[in-house]
Every structure is written in structure tokens, then in C-alpha cells.
Design an enzyme around this catalytic site. Structure first.
Site, mmCIF file in Angstrom:
data_model
loop_
_atom_site.group_PDB
_atom_site.id
_atom_site.type_symbol
_atom_site.label_atom_id
_atom_site.label_comp_id
_atom_site.label_asym_id
_atom_site.label_seq_id
_atom_site.Cartn_x
_atom_site.Cartn_y
_atom_site.Cartn_z
ATOM 1 N N TRP A 101 -3.744 16.639 92.011
ATOM 2 C CA TRP A 101 -3.805 17.149 90.649
ATOM 3 C C TRP A 101 -4.485 16.237 89.708
ATOM 4 O O TRP A 101 -5.325 16.975 88.891
ATOM 5 C CB TRP A 101 -2.191 17.329 90.052
ATOM 6 N N ASP A 171 -0.290 13.829 82.631
ATOM 7 C CA ASP A 171 0.510 14.968 83.381
ATOM 8 C C ASP A 171 1.936 14.410 83.927
ATOM 9 O O ASP A 171 1.725 13.640 84.810
ATOM 10 C CB ASP A 171 -0.466 15.469 84.342
ATOM 11 N N LYS A 195 8.807 22.191 87.864
ATOM 12 C CA LYS A 195 9.091 21.221 88.974
ATOM 13 C C LYS A 195 10.770 20.713 88.475
ATOM 14 O O LYS A 195 11.528 20.614 89.362
ATOM 15 C CB LYS A 195 8.026 20.098 88.570
HETATM 16 C C1 LIG Z 1 2.471 21.541 90.278
HETATM 17 C C2 LIG Z 1 1.682 20.503 89.496
HETATM 18 C C3 LIG Z 1 0.570 21.032 88.913
HETATM 19 C C4 LIG Z 1 -0.074 22.372 88.783
HETATM 20 O O1 LIG Z 1 0.858 23.189 88.178
HETATM 21 P P1 LIG Z 1 0.375 24.815 87.900
HETATM 22 O O2 LIG Z 1 1.582 25.125 86.759
HETATM 23 O O3 LIG Z 1 0.805 25.461 89.172
HETATM 24 O O4 LIG Z 1 -0.700 25.084 87.386
HETATM 25 C C5 LIG Z 1 -0.026 20.103 88.110
HETATM 26 N N1 LIG Z 1 0.112 18.848 87.934
HETATM 27 C C6 LIG Z 1 1.395 18.274 88.839
HETATM 28 C C7 LIG Z 1 1.690 17.040 88.681
HETATM 29 C C8 LIG Z 1 2.145 19.086 89.643
HETATM 30 O O5 LIG Z 1 3.151 18.835 90.180
#
Ligand SMILES: *Cc1c(COP(=O)(O)O)cnc(C)c1O
Length: 359
Positions: A101, A171, A195
Site C-alpha cells: 500500500w 494511512d 478494515k
Molecule cells: C485496504 C488498504 C488500502 C486500500 O483501500 P481501498 O479502500 O481498497 O482503496 C490502502 N491502504 C491500506 C493500509 C489498506 O489496508
């Protein structure tokens, strides 16, 4: 009704209480005669829902007054572009690459300016967090970017990087609300909610006000300017209304459970059960450097692909689902987010013990 233990990395398990409440309110939300899905986002009823969600989140995370909370769409992945479009005034930013990511965010930023990779753990399949205490960060970098909990690899920063005075952007998709954080250390904290907080379709961006400006990169679309959404309190256009409503219920659930300190304790207890088992098992092994282990995502392997597959299959038949690891790591991964009960982890470990004895 029978529910499984869902170890999915995302979309992931939600608190049963929240799902039940949503079911009860499905046909008639608090006497409105309609579902939240059916109501105008400009109505008084909905205004209460989104305001209360924001206020509960502010309370839970102790968000200072000089930060805005935005409920947006486009997934966490859209932020990979939105961040540089809004923050790259000098067209330069530093990225710490600790997984897929972070790497995707780094690559996306290159579309907009000079993205500098200041540290990486790719040399060992992202199984650790690099030492970030004294990185060479370009003087004129507009921000330093991290992915704080690496969903796929199962690592987490235990201390934030020394950004040398630069704005930190994180993030936190897979560790959102899993423990207390000091929001004031960040310029932006953001995450997709699927998540640890709610249904897919909502991204929460917590952003310091001075970073919200008209001065975005030329050509930045209206919808991709933080200012557009900040000025309109996340109601510039139709927001992901139902998703925000569920997030609000999860905030209330966390409040009722005792807040983020309690979440942290619970998550530490759950993770310890699994890691302690992995550390003494002769069959199953964790894949991550111990001091960098995530409380949320726990990857493990047997070292034998066929045995891994057998385990995943038998676990599923026993009601432990979505344990297959990410294709880049192989093996298994148990995501044990806030809503995974301790009992789910205990039962999984009991199942793993039995499997080890029998194989
Ligand atoms: C799942 C995830 C993403 C991507 O998320 P989307 O909503 O599918 O774009 C980005 N960063 C992390 C840390 C993730 O776990």
C-alpha cells in the site's frame, strides 16, 4: 442464523450489536418512516447522524479543534493521488515504503512530482519496519508519508518516524481506532473504513486545517480538493450516507466498550494469544520481526504450501474463514480487528493446536 469467525483483512468483521441495530432500524429509522439508505443527505435526520458520528469520532480520538474530519469516497487508494495534489507545493515528498500500500502511494505520487523513497523494507519482503530515527529527508519535501499498519505483511510502526519537522501523512486503514493516537503529531491521518470501522465506501480523512488550501496542483478536480469537502462539512455532494451511519454506530460501540485505551488492551490480549502460540509451535511460524508485529494482521506459515492449503480448507470447514494469506506472502493471515471477539482468537488457536497434533 449462524455466524462464522471471519478473519478477513477487509471488508472485515463488524460488531454484532451494530449489525443488529442496523437491522432493527432498516425499515423505519427512529420514526422517520424510512431507511437511512432512503433519506436525503440534506434532511435534519441525516444531519444529526453525520454530526453525531463526527463528534463521537472527535471524542474517541481526542481530535484537536484545528483538525477537520472529512467523510469521503474513492477508497484509501484515491488518497494516494489526493494527498500529493493538495500537499505537494514544492512538488517533492518523502515516502517510506513498508509494503504494497505504501508502494502504491509512492508510485502514484510520482505522477505529480518528485516522490523520494527515503526508506524501504522491500529487501526482506516487507517483514520489518526500517529504522526511521535519522532518515535523509529532503529539506524541501512537503511531507513524509507512511503506511502505519501494513495490512498484507503484518507490521506496524511502534514509534513514528522522525520527520525532522516535516508534515507526517499516515494511512491508518488497518489500525484505525485500534489504540489511542496523538493526532497532533500528524498532518493527515486517513483510512478506508472497511478494515476496522465500517462498510466499504467511506474514507475518513483527519486533516490539520493549515493543509487545506486553494493552492492545489493545477488541474486538481473540484472533488479532489480537501477544501471543497471541508467547506461543505463533507456534504458538497451526496456522501456515502449509509456507510457513515454504520461508522457512527461503530464509534458508539467503541465508546460503550470504554474507548481506545480499552480497545488497545483487548487487541493486545487477543494478539498475544495468537503470537504466543506461534512462538512455541513447531508447525506454524509468524513471518514478521517480533518487535514490529501488528496487533491487527497476523500472517503465519507452515513452510509447506500443501499443508498451508490443507489448514485453510479445514479451518474454513470448522467456521474460521478468510484465513488464506495474501498472494505475495502465501500461507495464512488472521486479521483480528476490534470487532473480532477474544473467543474467536482462542478458538482459532485451539483449532491450530489440534491441527498441529494431527498433522
Ligand atoms: C485496504 C488498504 C488500502 C486500500 O483501500 P481501498 O479502500 O481498497 O482503496 C490502502 N491502504 C491500506 C493500509 C489498506 O489496508
Amino acid at each position: 442464523m449462524s455466524r462464522v469467525y471471519n478473519f478477513s483483512a477487509g471488508p472485515a468483521v463488524l460488531p454484532e450489536e451494530v449489525l443488529r441495530e442496523a437491522a432493527e432500524e432498516m425499515m423505519d429509522y427512529k420514526g422517520s418512516g424510512m431507511s437511512v439508505m432512503e433519506m436525503s443527505h440534506r434532511s435534519k435526520v441525516y444531519d444529526n447522524i453525520i454530526k453525531e458520528a463526527e463528534s463521537d469520532l472527535r471524542g474517541l480520538m481526542n481530535i484537536p479543534d484545528n483538525y477537520k474530519v472529512l467523510f469521503l469516497q474513492g477508497g484509501a487508494s484515491q488518497q494516494f493521488a489526493m494527498i500529493p495534489m493538495n500537499l505537494m507545493k514544492n512538488k517533492k515528498a518523502a515516502y517510506i515504503v513498508t509494503g504494497q500500500w505504501a508502494k502504491k502511494a509512492f508510485q502514484e505520487a510520482k505522477l505529480f512530482g518528485e516522490a523520494v523513497k527515503v526508506a524501504s523494507s522491500e529487501d526482506e519482503t516487507f517483514s520489518y519496519i526500517p529504522d526511521c530515527s535519522n532518515l535523509e529527508i529532503p529539506e524541501d519535501a512537503d511531507y513524509v508519508y507512511i503506511c502505519e499498519n501494513n495490512t498484507i505483511y503484518g507490521t506496524k510502526y511502534k514509534t513514528l518516524p522522525n520527520t525532522k519537522g516535516h508534515t507526517l501523512v499516515a494511512d491508518v486503514s488497518s489500525c484505525f481506532l485500534s489504540e489511542p493516537v496523538d493526532v497532533s503529531k500528524y498532518g493527515i491521518i486517513y483510512g478506508g473504513v472497511q478494515k476496522n470501522i465500517g462498510p466499504a465506501g467511506v474514507v475518513i480523512v483527519i486533516i490539520r486545517e493549515d493543509l487545506i488550501t486553494e493552492d492545489t496542483l493545477p488541474g486538481t478536480p473540484t472533488m479532489l480538493k480537501y477544501k471543497t469537502h471541508a467547506d461543505a462539512d463533507s456534504l458538497y455532494n451526496t456522501p456515502p450516507a449509509y456507510g457513515i451511519y454504520i461508522c457512527g454506530k461503530v464509534f458508539q460501540w467503541i465508546k460503550k466498550m470504554g474507548g481506545l485505551e480499552v480497545m488497545k488492551q483487548r487487541n493486545e490480549e487477543k494478539a498475544k494469544i495468537l503470537y504466543d502460540f506461534l512462538d512455541q509451535s513447531k508447525m506454524f511460524h509468524g513471518t514478521v520481526r517480533k518487535e514490529d508485529r501488528s496487533l491487527m494482521n497476523v500472517p503465519f506459515v507452515t513452510g509447506d504450501k500443501e499443508l498451508d492449503a490443507k489448514f485453510v480448507k479445514e479451518a474454513e470447514a470448522a467456521g474460521f474463514v478468510n484465513l488464506k494469506g495474501h498472494r505475495t506472502v502465501g500461507g495464512m493471515r488472521a486479521s483480528i480487528y476490534n470487532a473480532m471477539p477474544k473467543e474467536g482468537v482462542e478458538k482459532l488457536v485451539a483449532f491450530m493446536k489440534k491441527f498441529e497434533e494431527e498433522n
